[in-house]
Design an enzyme around this catalytic site. Structure first.
Site, PDB file in Angstrom:
ATOM      1  N   ARG A 236       0.801  -1.119  -0.053  1.00 21.48           N
ATOM      2  CA  ARG A 236       0.107  -0.172  -0.160  1.00 21.48           C
ATOM      3  C   ARG A 236       0.942   1.256  -0.201  1.00 21.48           C
ATOM      4  NH1 ARG A 236      -3.590  -2.794  -1.671  1.00 21.48           N
ATOM      5  NH2 ARG A 236      -5.696  -3.246  -0.707  1.00 21.48           N
ATOM      6  N   GLU A 265      -3.133   7.924  -4.155  1.00 19.43           N
ATOM      7  CA  GLU A 265      -3.595   7.245  -4.959  1.00 19.43           C
ATOM      8  C   GLU A 265      -5.083   8.087  -5.463  1.00 19.43           C
ATOM      9  OE1 GLU A 265      -4.248   3.056  -5.444  1.00 19.43           O
ATOM     10  OE2 GLU A 265      -2.276   2.876  -4.765  1.00 19.43           O
ATOM     11  N   HIS A 283      -1.657   0.486  -9.644  1.00 14.61           N
ATOM     12  CA  HIS A 283      -2.276  -0.701  -8.522  1.00 14.61           C
ATOM     13  C   HIS A 283      -2.977  -1.673  -9.253  1.00 14.61           C
ATOM     14  CE1 HIS A 283      -4.256  -0.752  -4.556  1.00 14.61           C
ATOM     15  NE2 HIS A 283      -4.198  -1.868  -4.903  1.00 14.61           N
TER      16      HIS A 283
END
Ligand code: NAP
Length: 322
Positions: A236, A265, A283
């Site tokens: 992450r 993000e 991602h």
């Protein structure tokens, strides 16, 4: 009962839900806003959560009927699972089905940044390849080097298994040290985080995002890495201090980085995009058709169990009874 799904998913897992329940799927090609989400969840019994953020403020406004939030993903840092538990809402995730695919992606990124695949591709497409040059566009060896795996759970271990095929020395750091027989079966050696960062030629991050792991890889820890080392993050974004990483890369304190996830993000810290020794991906760690479909099947399975009054197989919180 009503199931709300916050992004398009393949038909097969949705049909499994439709056999027993009314399924409403977000038809817009973006995630619902918090207000839209709350509106859809007012009369929902289950929520198949595809990338939506479900914080305490949202949870406080959803209807009383909501029994389960089935996250489509193993990392559920997008959901306040503790607050959901206080409200009697189950939260589930999708472990295992994405382990090998995500490990493949970590390796794809590792190889790409070490062997400069993205730069090389751009070079050829731009017409710069005018003939073989023996010392042009050289990369770093991967085979036989040392990989340090931060977070040695399902995906971290799958990355470690792949490393053995490259004749690598596998070091790992985790909150809990494995039993000696497991370490030896995986040919992995436990190191504390700081020594691991000092020793490794490649560092691959696989911890969940929780309070303790936010900025786990910060400026001080980046400064411990070898100037020839590479950082790979498929976990992450906020696990790595992206600004500190940019500075380390700019100052050539590390050799390169490959990132599938970002701190804010979909924003990428300005400056990272200009660096040739950084590989960026949107991602897509679990991003194959098979795996993302299997994730949807597993999320649907969790919902079917919860709505049937059973404990779903991948429950991650302890909801109070209501
Ligand atoms: P996992 O099996 O739970 O592995 C995570 C490991 O990290 C566990 O061994 C855990 O230990 C350890 N850990 C937790 N807190 C730690 C800490 N403070 N310091 C050191 N180690 C710590 O999870 P997984 O299935 O491998 O997935 C890992 C993460 O990858 C997910 O949480 C998700 O965020 C990310 N992911 C990203 C993508 C993508 O598309 N890029 C795809 C899949 C997964 P304990 O078990 O003792 O807590």
């Amino acid at each position: 009962m009503k199931v709300y799904v916050s992004f398009w998913l393949p038909e097969a897992p949705l049909n499994a839900l439709r056999e027993k329940h009314a399924v409403e799927v977000n038809e817009i090609d973006r995630l619902p806003t918090p207000d839209e989400l709350i509106a859809h969840l007012t009369d929902a019994d289950a929520f198949l959560c595809v990338g939506s953020r479900v914080d305490a403020a949202v949870l406080d406004k959803v209807g009383d009927r909501l029994k389960i939030i089935a996250n489509w993903g193993v990392g559920y840092n997008n959901i306040d699972a503790e607050h959901a538990a206080k409200k009697g809402i189950m939260v589930t995730n999708t472990p295992d089905v994405l382990t090998e695919t995500t490990a493949d992606m970590a390796w794809a990124l590792l190889m790409a940044v070490a062997r400069r695949i993205v730069e090389a591709d751009t070079y050829v497409r731009a017409g710069h390849f005018q003939g073989f040059k023996p010392f042009a566009m050289l990369g770093a060896d991967v085979w036989g080097k040392t990989i340090g795996i931060v977070g040695f759970g399902r995906i971290g271990q799958a990355v470690g298994r792949r490393a053995l095929g490259f004749g690598m020395n596998v070091l790992y750091y985790d909150a809990v040290r494995l039993a000696p027989e497991t370490e030896s079966a995986l040919s992995a050696t436990y190191f504390d985080l700081e020594p691991l960062l000092k020793e490794s030629d490649f560092v691959s991050v696989h911890v969940p995002l929780i309070e303790e792991t936010r900025h786990l890889i910060n400026a001080a820890r980046l400064s411990l890495m070898k100037s020839s080392a590479f950082l790979v993050n498929t976990a992450r974004g906020p696990v790595v201090d992206e600004l500190a990483l940019l500075e380390a890369l700019r100052d050539k304190r590390i050799a390169g980085a490959a990132l599938d996830v970002f701190e804010k993000e979909p924003e990428v810290t300005p400056g990272l995009i200009d660096l040739p020794n950084v590989v960026l991906a949107p991602h897509i760690g679990s991003g194959t058709w098979e795996t993302r479909t299997n994730m949807a099947h597993l999320a649907a399975k969790n919902i079917l169990a919860a709505l049937a009054g059973d404990t779903p197989p991948n429950l991650v919180n302890k909801p109070v009874s209501r």
